[in-house]
Design an enzyme around this catalytic site. Structure first.
Site, PDB file in Angstrom:
ATOM      1  N   THR A  98       1.149  -1.496  -0.072  1.00 45.71           N
ATOM      2  CA  THR A  98      -0.051   0.009   0.086  1.00 45.71           C
ATOM      3  C   THR A  98       0.753   1.124   0.201  1.00 45.71           C
ATOM      4  O   THR A  98       1.359   1.254   0.980  1.00 45.71           O
ATOM      5  CB  THR A  98      -0.946   0.071   1.014  1.00 45.71           C
ATOM      6  OG1 THR A  98      -1.575  -1.215   1.386  1.00 45.71           O
ATOM      7  CG2 THR A  98      -2.050   0.990   1.200  1.00 45.71           C
ATOM      8  N   LYS A 173      -7.998   2.032  -2.953  1.00 38.75           N
ATOM      9  CA  LYS A 173      -7.655   1.243  -1.869  1.00 38.75           C
ATOM     10  C   LYS A 173      -7.328   2.125  -0.859  1.00 38.75           C
ATOM     11  O   LYS A 173      -8.616   2.262   0.358  1.00 38.75           O
ATOM     12  CB  LYS A 173      -6.201   0.364  -1.985  1.00 38.75           C
ATOM     13  CG  LYS A 173      -5.871   0.647   0.012  1.00 38.75           C
ATOM     14  CD  LYS A 173      -5.807  -1.087   0.574  1.00 38.75           C
ATOM     15  CE  LYS A 173      -4.883  -1.342   1.615  1.00 38.75           C
ATOM     16  NZ  LYS A 173      -5.686  -1.994   2.011  1.00 38.75           N
ATOM     17  N   LYS A 248      -1.558   5.020   8.970  1.00 37.47           N
ATOM     18  CA  LYS A 248      -1.047   5.211   7.189  1.00 37.47           C
ATOM     19  C   LYS A 248      -2.011   5.424   6.345  1.00 37.47           C
ATOM     20  O   LYS A 248      -1.689   6.016   5.646  1.00 37.47           O
ATOM     21  CB  LYS A 248      -0.122   3.540   6.931  1.00 37.47           C
ATOM     22  CG  LYS A 248       0.834   4.171   6.417  1.00 37.47           C
ATOM     23  CD  LYS A 248       1.065   1.873   5.441  1.00 37.47           C
ATOM     24  CE  LYS A 248       1.869   1.949   3.827  1.00 37.47           C
ATOM     25  NZ  LYS A 248       1.827   1.191   3.840  1.00 37.47           N
TER      26      LYS A 248
END
Ligand code: NAD
Length: 307
Positions: A98, A173, A248
């Site tokens: 990611t 995402k 994050k």
């Protein structure tokens, strides 16, 4: 099943280790590498052939998969550590980490410039999904490259969605996880407000879970113990989806919001709240534990009920 291929897998951590093991189980030859010897040893026990370096793994592979902490690690490996130059021309590079959209596009361009094919393919489903090969992949890149990657993604997951060109997987995402972060805060605030109003958790759950407040944060990962017996709230908020990972992902979303000057106020606020929570009480907790910080910030009377 696809025909057997030789795959280099770089980054054999919490996610990469079990993902590499799934590829071995699907009959592929997997050449793995990680900076941490313990991660290499665990992967070797699952049938991964540990290579002496990332480049040497890539040199013998048709497909190179990376599962690394951040974008800077991906770029450093691709360019400075020679992964792109070590691979044979036409190798398919799939980055499942990611990372931010801009870096994903730079990595993609670097791979193409070096004569390769590239896809960003971050995942959702966490460690449990990696172990059970039930991950969802969201991919960015060309349709032919996605088609080429499909059998490998299918060996590691249950679903793969082609979201668009380079970077589109990462965009999907962070947008999805921004919805999740905001909705978990909303559900948690609703439970603490219910406590203040003397409304039982179960009663709120029984109404909202079948009404317009219904969402994954409520019906699967319910932040209070009781209504959903499997949710992390019932095991002292042991992850699950760890709060630092949510922090994050929301940080990546917040950067993109600022970069695009998007009027996404809740996304920015959620990023702030999760950053603070993840640095403190949430460091080792599931992200649903943020309900505790909302409760802690709510003054209580002597009966313990928030006022
Ligand atoms: P992790 O820290 O467990 O694994 C990353 C691995 O990469 C480490 O073992 C590290 O040693 C290795 N590494 C770093 N630089 C390297 C290099 N130059 N060469 C070789 N190995 C290197 O992290 P993780 O939980 O497996 O997460 C990996 C990625 O997946 C992250 O981008 C994370 O955001 C994403 N992700 C994680 C989860 C989760 O639940 N853990 C869920 C979805 C997405």
């Amino acid at each position: 099943m696809s025909t057997a291929s030789t795959i280099a897998f770089i980054g054999l951590g919490h996610m990469g280790g079990p993902m590499a093991a799934s590829l071995v189980r699907a009959g592929h030859r997997v050449l793995g590498y990680d900076l941490v010897p313990r991660a290499c040893a665990a992967a070797a026990a699952d049938g991964v052939e540990v290579a002496p370096s990332a480049s040497s793994a890539a040199a013998g592979a048709e497909v190179v998969i990376t599962m690394l902490p951040e974008g800077r690690h991906v770029l450093a490996l691709y360019r400075d550590e020679g992964l792109l130059s070590a691979a044979s021309p036409g190798t398919l590079f799939i980055d499942c980490s990611t990372i931010d959209v801009a870096t994903a596009r730079v990595a993609h361009a670097a791979a193409v410039e070096a004569g390769h094919r590239a896809l960003d393919a971050p995942v959702s489903g966490g460690v449990v999904g990696a172990q059970g090969a039930t991950l969802t992949f969201m991919a960015g890149g060309s349709a032919p490259d996605f088609a080429r990657a499909r059998p490998f993604l299918a060996a590691m997951g249950r679903k793969a969605v082609h979201c668009g060109d380079a970077g589109a997987g990462q965009a999907a995402k962070i947008c999805n996880n921004m919805i999740l972060g905001i909705s978990m805060i909303a559900v948690s605030e609703a439970f603490v407000l219910a406590e203040s109003l003397g409304l039982a958790h179960q009663a709120l759950y029984d109404v909202a879970s079948t009404a317009s407040g219904q969402c994954w944060a409520l019906t699967v990962n319910c932040p209070v113990p009781g209504p959903v017996p499997d949710s992390p709230a019932n095991r002292d908020y042991r992850p699950g989806f760890a709060a630092p990972l949510m922090a994050k992902d929301l940080g990546l979303a917040a950067d993109a919001i600022r970069e695009g000057e998007v009027a996404a106020e809740l996304g920015l606020r959620a990023a702030e709240l999760y950053a603070r929570y993840a640095e403190g009480a949430g460091a080792g907790q599931d992200f649903s534990g943020i309900v505790g910080t909302i409760r802690a910030g709510t003054p209580r009377g002597t009966d313990g009920v928030p006022r």
